[in-house]
Write a protein that holds these residues in place. Structure first.
Motif, PDB file in Angstrom:
ATOM      1  N   ASN A 154     -12.293  -3.814   0.967  1.00 37.77           N
ATOM      2  CA  ASN A 154     -11.503  -2.414   0.910  1.00 37.77           C
ATOM      3  C   ASN A 154     -12.439  -1.376   1.237  1.00 37.77           C
ATOM      4  O   ASN A 154     -13.207  -1.192   0.421  1.00 37.77           O
ATOM      5  CB  ASN A 154     -10.924  -2.230  -0.518  1.00 37.77           C
ATOM      6  CG  ASN A 154     -10.062  -1.301  -0.597  1.00 37.77           C
ATOM      7  OD1 ASN A 154     -10.121  -0.152   0.097  1.00 37.77           O
ATOM      8  ND2 ASN A 154      -9.256  -1.167  -1.577  1.00 37.77           N
TER       9      ASN A 154
ATOM     10  N   LEU B  38      -4.227   1.398   4.492  1.00 35.38           N
ATOM     11  CA  LEU B  38      -5.130   1.018   3.754  1.00 35.38           C
ATOM     12  C   LEU B  38      -6.441   0.473   4.542  1.00 35.38           C
ATOM     13  O   LEU B  38      -6.389  -0.332   5.206  1.00 35.38           O
ATOM     14  CB  LEU B  38      -4.711  -0.039   2.649  1.00 35.38           C
ATOM     15  CG  LEU B  38      -5.909  -0.529   1.867  1.00 35.38           C
ATOM     16  CD1 LEU B  38      -6.080   0.639   0.643  1.00 35.38           C
ATOM     17  CD2 LEU B  38      -5.377  -1.567   0.960  1.00 35.38           C
TER      18      LEU B  38
ATOM     19  N   SER C 122       0.751  -1.229  -0.126  1.00 33.53           N
ATOM     20  CA  SER C 122      -0.019   0.053  -0.079  1.00 33.53           C
ATOM     21  C   SER C 122       0.799   1.501  -0.070  1.00 33.53           C
ATOM     22  O   SER C 122       0.358   2.384   0.496  1.00 33.53           O
ATOM     23  CB  SER C 122      -0.977  -0.134   1.224  1.00 33.53           C
ATOM     24  OG  SER C 122      -0.053   0.294   2.416  1.00 33.53           O
TER      25      SER C 122
ATOM     26  N   ARG D 197     -12.037   1.872   0.682  1.00 33.25           N
ATOM     27  CA  ARG D 197     -11.755   2.901  -0.237  1.00 33.25           C
ATOM     28  C   ARG D 197     -12.470   2.628  -1.453  1.00 33.25           C
ATOM     29  O   ARG D 197     -12.642   3.727  -2.058  1.00 33.25           O
ATOM     30  CB  ARG D 197     -10.160   3.069  -0.488  1.00 33.25           C
ATOM     31  CG  ARG D 197      -9.322   3.496   0.678  1.00 33.25           C
ATOM     32  CD  ARG D 197      -8.278   4.325   0.246  1.00 33.25           C
ATOM     33  NE  ARG D 197      -7.418   4.739   1.496  1.00 33.25           N
ATOM     34  CZ  ARG D 197      -6.254   5.018   1.316  1.00 33.25           C
ATOM     35  NH1 ARG D 197      -5.506   4.778   0.427  1.00 33.25           N
ATOM     36  NH2 ARG D 197      -5.534   5.567   2.496  1.00 33.25           N
TER      37      ARG D 197
ATOM     38  N   MET E  12      -9.629  -1.262   5.907  1.00 34.17           N
ATOM     39  CA  MET E  12     -10.362  -2.389   5.457  1.00 34.17           C
ATOM     40  C   MET E  12     -11.239  -2.894   6.569  1.00 34.17           C
ATOM     41  O   MET E  12     -10.981  -2.475   7.463  1.00 34.17           O
ATOM     42  CB  MET E  12      -9.403  -3.355   4.851  1.00 34.17           C
ATOM     43  CG  MET E  12      -8.618  -3.844   5.696  1.00 34.17           C
ATOM     44  SD  MET E  12      -7.221  -5.194   4.939  1.00 34.17           S
ATOM     45  CE  MET E  12      -6.136  -4.000   4.250  1.00 34.17           C
TER      46      MET E  12
END
Length: 169
Positions: free
Chosen positions: A125, A109, A104, A127, A111
């Motif tokens: 995820n 990141l 990443s 994002r 999650m």
């Protein structure tokens, strides 16, 4: 349209697709790949053009294919590589984490990890999925007595605060 009828969504099914920002990001990558492919075609490097097109198509297809469907009894998560259908009763724990790693680019990141009885965990995820999908999943799990934990990291706490803003008193 190609004339085929799309099946109507079943009653009570909430369907979530990738966010607009995820679509924009994958489109930018796809356009960059097209530029490299064009440069490869102009210079006669057809192999480079083919590789650039393939590498550009992967994130675009992944974003278009991503889907989370939620009913009162089950969760269905579809990606390019896999489709998993879980009964909500199979889920034993859920938490938000935001690990950092070379994969990443050393950025956190966020999650959502769903621990599943007798199977590998399902990792979503955060994002790419809209916050509304996580809120709806959290409500469905809350009805089953399962809360969503938050890892003890600043990025995980920021993500949780974004999804569930603190109430103003």
């Amino acid at each position: 349209m190609d004339g085929r009828q799309q099946p109507a969504p079943a009653a009570g099914v909430l369907t979530y697709r990738a966010t607009g920002l995820a679509h924009v990001g994958s489109a930018v990558i796809g356009l960059l790949a097209l530029a490299f492919a064009g440069a490869g075609l102009r210079s006669g490097a057809y192999g480079m053009a083919a590789v650039a097109l393939m590498l550009g198509a992967i994130p675009v297809c992944a974003t278009l294919w991503l889907r989370l469907e939620l009913t009162t009894r089950q969760l269905r998560y579809r990606t390019v590589l896999d489709t998993r259908t879980l009964s909500l009763d199979q889920i034993s724990a859920v938490w938000i984490e935001a690990p950092r790693g070379a994969w990443s680019y050393w950025r956190a990141l966020p999650m959502l990890v769903l621990s599943v009885h007798g199977a590998k965990p399902l990792v979503l995820n955060l994002r790419t999925l809209p916050d509304a999908a996580v809120v709806a999943l959290g409500q469905a799990l809350h009805q089953r007595g399962i809360g969503i934990g938050v890892a003890d990291s600043p990025a995980a706490r920021r993500t949780a605060a974004r999804i569930w803003p603190p109430s103003r008193r």
